[in-house]
Design an enzyme around this catalytic site. Structure first.
Site, mmCIF file in Angstrom:
data_model
loop_
_atom_site.group_PDB
_atom_site.id
_atom_site.type_symbol
_atom_site.label_atom_id
_atom_site.label_comp_id
_atom_site.label_asym_id
_atom_site.label_seq_id
_atom_site.Cartn_x
_atom_site.Cartn_y
_atom_site.Cartn_z
ATOM 1 N N GLY A 46 5.620 55.896 28.209
ATOM 2 C CA GLY A 46 6.378 56.147 29.429
ATOM 3 C C GLY A 46 5.631 55.418 30.530
ATOM 4 C CD GLU A 47 5.096 52.803 34.130
ATOM 5 O OE1 GLU A 47 5.984 52.465 33.323
ATOM 6 O OE2 GLU A 47 4.100 52.106 34.381
ATOM 7 C CB SER A 48 -0.105 56.358 32.456
ATOM 8 O OG SER A 48 -0.322 55.128 33.108
ATOM 9 C CB CYS A 76 2.268 53.137 25.064
ATOM 10 S SG CYS A 76 2.430 51.596 25.957
ATOM 11 N NE ARG A 103 -0.800 52.066 34.372
ATOM 12 C CZ ARG A 103 -0.142 52.519 35.439
ATOM 13 N NH1 ARG A 103 -0.782 52.861 36.524
ATOM 14 N NH2 ARG A 103 1.169 52.624 35.406
ATOM 15 C CB ILE A 129 7.080 48.691 25.342
ATOM 16 C CG1 ILE A 129 7.906 48.572 24.056
ATOM 17 C CG2 ILE A 129 7.996 48.653 26.577
ATOM 18 C CD1 ILE A 129 8.829 49.746 23.802
ATOM 19 N NE ARG A 130 7.528 48.470 30.986
ATOM 20 C CZ ARG A 130 7.268 49.752 31.176
ATOM 21 N NH1 ARG A 130 6.278 50.134 31.942
ATOM 22 N NH2 ARG A 130 8.017 50.676 30.614
ATOM 23 C CG HIS A 165 5.824 52.307 21.953
ATOM 24 N ND1 HIS A 165 6.169 53.428 22.653
ATOM 25 C CD2 HIS A 165 5.321 51.434 22.852
ATOM 26 C CE1 HIS A 165 5.910 53.248 23.936
ATOM 27 N NE2 HIS A 165 5.393 52.049 24.075
ATOM 28 C CD GLU A 167 6.933 55.772 19.913
ATOM 29 O OE1 GLU A 167 5.863 55.562 19.311
ATOM 30 O OE2 GLU A 167 7.132 55.400 21.089
HETATM 31 N N1 GLN Z 1 2.840 50.292 31.297
HETATM 32 C C1 GLN Z 1 2.870 51.721 31.132
HETATM 33 C C2 GLN Z 1 1.747 52.397 31.929
HETATM 34 O O1 GLN Z 1 0.954 51.721 32.476
HETATM 35 C C3 GLN Z 1 2.797 52.102 29.676
HETATM 36 C C4 GLN Z 1 3.961 51.531 28.930
HETATM 37 C C5 GLN Z 1 4.430 52.339 27.768
HETATM 38 O O2 GLN Z 1 4.085 53.523 27.612
HETATM 39 N N2 GLN Z 1 5.276 51.748 26.974
HETATM 40 O O3 GLN Z 1 1.676 53.571 31.993
#
Ligand code: GLN
Length: 197
Positions: A46-48, A76, A103, A129-130, A165, A167
């Site tokens: 997600g987005e930390s 992630c 990150r 993913i990112r 990921h 999952e």
């Molecule tokens: N870029 C996100 C972060 O910095 C992490 C990306 C992800 O969980 N797929 O939190």
């Protein structure tokens, strides 16, 4: 075995499905009290930074206690949350794993990709993913999977963290590995309780 999946944000449902496929009972954790009823926890991607906001101080403190006591698997953004040190930008971590994580380390052009890495020396698909990069691993942190030269799945004791990921791939080996860790810890706790009585 009851496994919690932190369900504040991010792709928690794919973890739920995978864990259920493997026979675990899953609790979607939205409130700190729910941490009391589980044997292990998955912190999804997600987005930390958003996770930190949604957790608030109280949620962060409770989660910190949990990750010290019981098996936790962060993927992630979950990996970022578990770290002792976070860069780009700096932000708080739960400090369960002595690693430095950067990150969004792969830049814009290849910010998401599917690559082949190695898990316990066997080839495995990895979806990034990112993704963050684990730039430093502290003493006693084991590298369980790599992609090229980079550690991408690391473990110390009860704590497991992946920058990719698992999952989102069909392969179930990584979740299976986590469930085995939870089962081992649970068996040890039960054996310890029997000795105490
Ligand atoms: N870029 C996100 C972060 O910095 C992490 C990306 C992800 O969980 N797929 O939190």
């Amino acid at each position: 075995m009851k496994i919690g999946v932190l369900a504040l944000q991010g792709d928690f449902d794919a973890h739920r499905r995978r864990l259920e496929e493997l026979g675990a009972e899953v609790v979607l954790v939205k409130k700190p009290e729910q941490l009391n009823e589980i044997d292990g926890l998955v912190i999804p991607g997600g987005e930390s930074g958003t996770f930190l906001k949604l957790l608030g101080e109280d949620g962060f403190a409770k989660l910190k206690d949990f990750v010290r006591a019981k098996p936790t698997f962060g993927t992630c953004a979950g990996c970022i949350l578990l770290a002792t040190e976070v860069e780009n930008p700096k932000q708080a971590g739960l400090g369960a794993l002595d690693i430095t994580v950067r990150r969004n380390a792969y830049g814009r052009q290849i910010d998401s990709s599917i690559r082949e890495g190695r898990f316990l020396n066997d080839p495995i698909e990895m979806v990034f993913i990112r993704a963050p990069k684990i730039e430093r691993t502290g003493l006693g942190v084991e590298v369980i999977a790599t992609e090229g030269q980079d550690p991408v799945l690391v473990r110390k004791g009860n704590t497991l963290a992946a920058t990719f990921h698992p999952e989102l791939s069909d392969d179930r080996r990584i979740h299976q590995y986590f469930l085995e860790l939870v089962a081992e810890r649970k068996a040890e706790t039960v054996a310890g309780d029997c000795q105490d009585n």
